[in-house]
Design a protein around this motif. Structure first.
Motif, PDB file in Angstrom:
ATOM      1  N   LEU A   1      39.802  41.053  29.730  1.00 34.23           N
ATOM      2  CA  LEU A   1      38.411  41.475  29.635  1.00 34.23           C
ATOM      3  C   LEU A   1      37.951  41.994  30.990  1.00 34.23           C
ATOM      4  O   LEU A   1      38.242  41.384  32.021  1.00 34.23           O
ATOM      5  CB  LEU A   1      37.506  40.311  29.244  1.00 34.23           C
ATOM      6  CG  LEU A   1      37.709  39.712  27.867  1.00 34.23           C
ATOM      7  CD1 LEU A   1      36.880  38.453  27.720  1.00 34.23           C
ATOM      8  CD2 LEU A   1      37.360  40.703  26.795  1.00 34.23           C
ATOM      9  N   CYS A   2      37.207  43.099  30.975  1.00 40.66           N
ATOM     10  CA  CYS A   2      36.594  43.589  32.204  1.00 40.66           C
ATOM     11  C   CYS A   2      35.410  42.677  32.538  1.00 40.66           C
ATOM     12  O   CYS A   2      35.012  41.824  31.736  1.00 40.66           O
ATOM     13  CB  CYS A   2      36.122  45.038  32.033  1.00 40.66           C
ATOM     14  SG  CYS A   2      34.771  45.253  30.857  1.00 40.66           S
TER      15      CYS A   2
ATOM     16  N   MET B   1      46.443  45.314  33.387  1.00 38.82           N
ATOM     17  CA  MET B   1      46.055  45.051  32.028  1.00 38.82           C
ATOM     18  C   MET B   1      44.675  45.663  31.781  1.00 38.82           C
ATOM     19  O   MET B   1      43.809  45.622  32.630  1.00 38.82           O
ATOM     20  CB  MET B   1      46.016  43.534  31.794  1.00 38.82           C
ATOM     21  CG  MET B   1      45.467  43.148  30.455  1.00 38.82           C
ATOM     22  SD  MET B   1      45.408  41.372  30.159  1.00 38.82           S
ATOM     23  CE  MET B   1      47.088  41.099  29.699  1.00 38.82           C
ATOM     24  N   GLN B   2      44.491  46.190  30.602  1.00 41.21           N
ATOM     25  CA  GLN B   2      43.232  46.805  30.209  1.00 41.21           C
ATOM     26  C   GLN B   2      42.355  45.814  29.468  1.00 41.21           C
ATOM     27  O   GLN B   2      42.848  44.874  28.834  1.00 41.21           O
ATOM     28  CB  GLN B   2      43.509  47.966  29.253  1.00 41.21           C
ATOM     29  CG  GLN B   2      43.392  49.328  29.872  1.00 41.21           C
ATOM     30  CD  GLN B   2      43.606  50.376  28.813  1.00 41.21           C
ATOM     31  OE1 GLN B   2      44.669  50.456  28.233  1.00 41.21           O
ATOM     32  NE2 GLN B   2      42.591  51.172  28.575  1.00 41.21           N
ATOM     33  N   CYS B   3      41.059  46.064  29.507  1.00 43.38           N
ATOM     34  CA  CYS B   3      40.096  45.272  28.751  1.00 43.38           C
ATOM     35  C   CYS B   3      40.364  45.458  27.256  1.00 43.38           C
ATOM     36  O   CYS B   3      40.704  46.547  26.795  1.00 43.38           O
ATOM     37  CB  CYS B   3      38.670  45.726  29.092  1.00 43.38           C
ATOM     38  SG  CYS B   3      37.386  44.879  28.127  1.00 43.38           S
TER      39      CYS B   3
ATOM     40  N   ALA C   1      41.132  45.077  33.330  1.00 47.17           N
ATOM     41  CA  ALA C   1      40.728  43.706  33.029  1.00 47.17           C
ATOM     42  C   ALA C   1      40.574  42.918  34.323  1.00 47.17           C
ATOM     43  O   ALA C   1      41.418  42.963  35.209  1.00 47.17           O
ATOM     44  CB  ALA C   1      41.762  43.041  32.136  1.00 47.17           C
ATOM     45  N   ALA C   2      39.464  42.197  34.430  1.00 47.56           N
ATOM     46  CA  ALA C   2      39.222  41.320  35.574  1.00 47.56           C
ATOM     47  C   ALA C   2      39.651  39.897  35.247  1.00 47.56           C
ATOM     48  O   ALA C   2      39.934  39.101  36.135  1.00 47.56           O
ATOM     49  CB  ALA C   2      37.745  41.352  35.947  1.00 47.56           C
ATOM     50  N   TYR C   3      39.684  39.565  33.950  1.00 46.43           N
ATOM     51  CA  TYR C   3      40.048  38.229  33.479  1.00 46.43           C
ATOM     52  C   TYR C   3      41.018  38.358  32.319  1.00 46.43           C
ATOM     53  O   TYR C   3      40.954  39.314  31.552  1.00 46.43           O
ATOM     54  CB  TYR C   3      38.802  37.470  32.998  1.00 46.43           C
ATOM     55  CG  TYR C   3      37.748  37.353  34.060  1.00 46.43           C
ATOM     56  CD1 TYR C   3      37.803  36.345  34.999  1.00 46.43           C
ATOM     57  CD2 TYR C   3      36.712  38.273  34.135  1.00 46.43           C
ATOM     58  CE1 TYR C   3      36.845  36.240  35.989  1.00 46.43           C
ATOM     59  CE2 TYR C   3      35.746  38.182  35.115  1.00 46.43           C
ATOM     60  CZ  TYR C   3      35.820  37.161  36.039  1.00 46.43           C
ATOM     61  OH  TYR C   3      34.873  37.076  37.017  1.00 46.43           O
ATOM     62  N   ALA C   4      41.888  37.379  32.179  1.00 45.95           N
ATOM     63  CA  ALA C   4      42.822  37.365  31.064  1.00 45.95           C
ATOM     64  C   ALA C   4      42.918  35.948  30.514  1.00 45.95           C
ATOM     65  O   ALA C   4      42.852  34.976  31.256  1.00 45.95           O
ATOM     66  CB  ALA C   4      44.192  37.855  31.504  1.00 45.95           C
ATOM     67  N   ALA C   5      43.049  35.872  29.206  1.00 48.16           N
ATOM     68  CA  ALA C   5      43.242  34.587  28.542  1.00 48.16           C
ATOM     69  C   ALA C   5      44.522  34.686  27.725  1.00 48.16           C
ATOM     70  O   ALA C   5      44.845  35.744  27.191  1.00 48.16           O
ATOM     71  CB  ALA C   5      42.062  34.279  27.641  1.00 48.16           C
TER      72      ALA C   5
END
Length: 54
Positions: free
Chosen positions: A23-24, A1-3, A10-14
């Motif tokens: 989000l990176c 997934m991309q930021c 992306a390092a985090y996802a909501a």
């Protein structure tokens, strides 16, 4: 997934209501800082009476 804000991974996802946003690391930290300084968070802290103890 991309930021959501840039082309980095992306390092985090909501996810909410089936919509997922990534989000990176850099943009995650920026958003977290913005939220930490927001009036909404201050109002929420007052509402739930958050006390910090050391």
């Amino acid at each position: 997934m991309q930021c959501h804000y840039c082309d980095r991974e992306a390092a985090y996802a909501a996810e909410k209501d089936g919509i997922k946003v990534g989000l990176c690391e850099e943009h995650f930290r920026e958003r977290l800082e913005e939220l930490a300084e927001s009036d909404e968070l201050a109002a929420l802290r007052e509402q739930i009476d958050v006390d910090r103890t050391k």
